[in-house]
Design an enzyme around this catalytic site. Structure first.
Site, PDB file in Angstrom:
ATOM      1  N   ASP A 106      -1.891   3.889   3.699  1.00  0.00           N
ATOM      2  CA  ASP A 106      -3.041   4.717   3.976  1.00  0.00           C
ATOM      3  C   ASP A 106      -3.179   5.963   4.668  1.00  0.00           C
ATOM      4  O   ASP A 106      -3.991   6.352   5.362  1.00  0.00           O
ATOM      5  CB  ASP A 106      -4.169   3.500   4.852  1.00  0.00           C
ATOM      6  CG  ASP A 106      -4.213   2.204   4.207  1.00  0.00           C
ATOM      7  OD1 ASP A 106      -3.804   1.956   3.240  1.00  0.00           O
ATOM      8  OD2 ASP A 106      -4.714   1.372   4.932  1.00  0.00           O
ATOM      9  N   LYS A 167      -6.622  -0.672  -1.970  1.00  0.00           N
ATOM     10  CA  LYS A 167      -6.732  -1.806  -1.517  1.00  0.00           C
ATOM     11  C   LYS A 167      -8.066  -1.833  -0.649  1.00  0.00           C
ATOM     12  O   LYS A 167      -8.682  -0.854  -0.219  1.00  0.00           O
ATOM     13  CB  LYS A 167      -5.526  -2.262  -0.557  1.00  0.00           C
ATOM     14  CG  LYS A 167      -5.447  -1.462   0.687  1.00  0.00           C
ATOM     15  CD  LYS A 167      -4.226  -2.108   1.453  1.00  0.00           C
ATOM     16  CE  LYS A 167      -4.082  -1.114   2.652  1.00  0.00           C
ATOM     17  NZ  LYS A 167      -4.833  -1.100   3.602  1.00  0.00           N
ATOM     18  N   CYS A 200      -4.206  -1.926  10.158  1.00  0.00           N
ATOM     19  CA  CYS A 200      -3.326  -2.184   8.802  1.00  0.00           C
ATOM     20  C   CYS A 200      -2.133  -2.247   9.090  1.00  0.00           C
ATOM     21  O   CYS A 200      -1.201  -3.028   8.316  1.00  0.00           O
ATOM     22  CB  CYS A 200      -3.722  -0.858   7.742  1.00  0.00           C
ATOM     23  SG  CYS A 200      -5.638  -1.046   7.178  1.00  0.00           S
TER      24      CYS A 200
END
Length: 283
Positions: A106, A167, A200
């Site tokens: 990310d 995602k 994450c």
């Protein structure tokens, strides 16, 4: 007694762990991840997630338990057991290019103004991606809701990445990622970096060690909006046996020898030290 057996969408399953066996039920079509979660919900703290675990089912054909086949889903009444292996997943943390994959999590444009020292972790992340290309290490890249949060920052060169996927789940461990990992023979180590450390990165790391992988988190290539969140996440993850390391350490461990044919190329990457930013700060 088994729960919800009257539900036509559920299948009775006998869950066995250690000396215990308990009847329950799962939805038709349940696969590996849901079955593991069911074991955890039944046996909880009795299961040591710091150990490698093997999920098996009882084969009527062979009259004994066998390892769960790839892609297995529950379609009828069956018996399952979770077996802890004797080998602990805490290892010496050795890395080799042939058994390692990089996870870039990310590193997106919309996070730039919010994440502490984002420019520094972009710089270090790019070093890692460059090293992966030189050493032929597969790279898996996630983007959290890219429709709203944008794509991976332009500074990060994703050329040759094995998988770049969107995602919404915080963890990177999704079916397409597990499929990609299954295509890499002998992979056992994941080098993980990106944002946010306490969300994450943390959830991805815990999912990976739960599947038996060694996880190396690159401290100088991961950050959060809050340095306190980052600090406590790294402390927690270190206590679970995850290795907290640095980019230079990872790259030199992967070549391991001055005589490695790619050593000079890796040396050129690390010739200038990584930024000694506020990531060193405790708060």
């Amino acid at each position: 007694m088994a729960d919800a057996h009257s539900n036509n969408n559920h299948v009775p399953v006998l869950f066995s762990f250690s000396v215990f066996s308990r009847p329950s039920s799962v939805p038709v079509g349940s696969g590996y991840e849901l079955l593991i979660q069911k074991f955890l919900s039944i046996y909880g703290y009795q299961i040591d997630i710091h150990r490698k675990l093997v999920l098996q089912y009882f084969s009527e054909e062979w009259g004994q338990y066998i390892d769960l086949p790839k892609g297995f889903t529950v379609s009828e009444k069956c018996r399952l057991r979770l077996v802890p292996l004797q080998m602990d997943i805490k290892t010496l943390g050795n890395l080799s290019p042939s058994t390692t994959v990089f996870f870039c999590c990310d590193m997106q444009e919309r996070f730039r103004p919010a994440i502490k020292y984002f420019g520094d972790i972009i710089s270090v992340g790019q070093r890692l991606l460059q090293g992966a290309r030189i050493l032929g290490i597969p790279v898996v890249v996630s983007e959290q809701y890219p429709k709203g949060l944008g794509s991976t920052v332009q500074e990060m060169d994703l050329t040759g990445a094995k998988l770049v996927f969107p995602k919404t789940k915080f963890s990177m461990v999704l079916p397409e990622v597990e499929a990609a990992l299954a295509e890499i023979p002998g992979v056992r180590s994941v080098v993980l970096f990106g944002v946010e450390t306490h969300v994450c990165i943390q959830q991805t790391a815990l999912d990976l060690i739960g599947r038996g992988f060694d996880v190396h988190i690159v401290a100088d290539a991961t950050s959060s909006r809050s340095m306190m969140d980052r600090m406590f996440a790294l402390e927690r993850l270190a206590r679970t046996g995850i290795i907290i390391t640095t980019s230079e350490s990872v790259l030199l461990q992967l070549v391991a020898d001055k005589e490695h044919p790619k050593f000079k190329e890796i040396q050129n990457i690390i010739k200038a030290s990584a930024p000694e930013s506020g990531l060193l700060s405790k708060v």
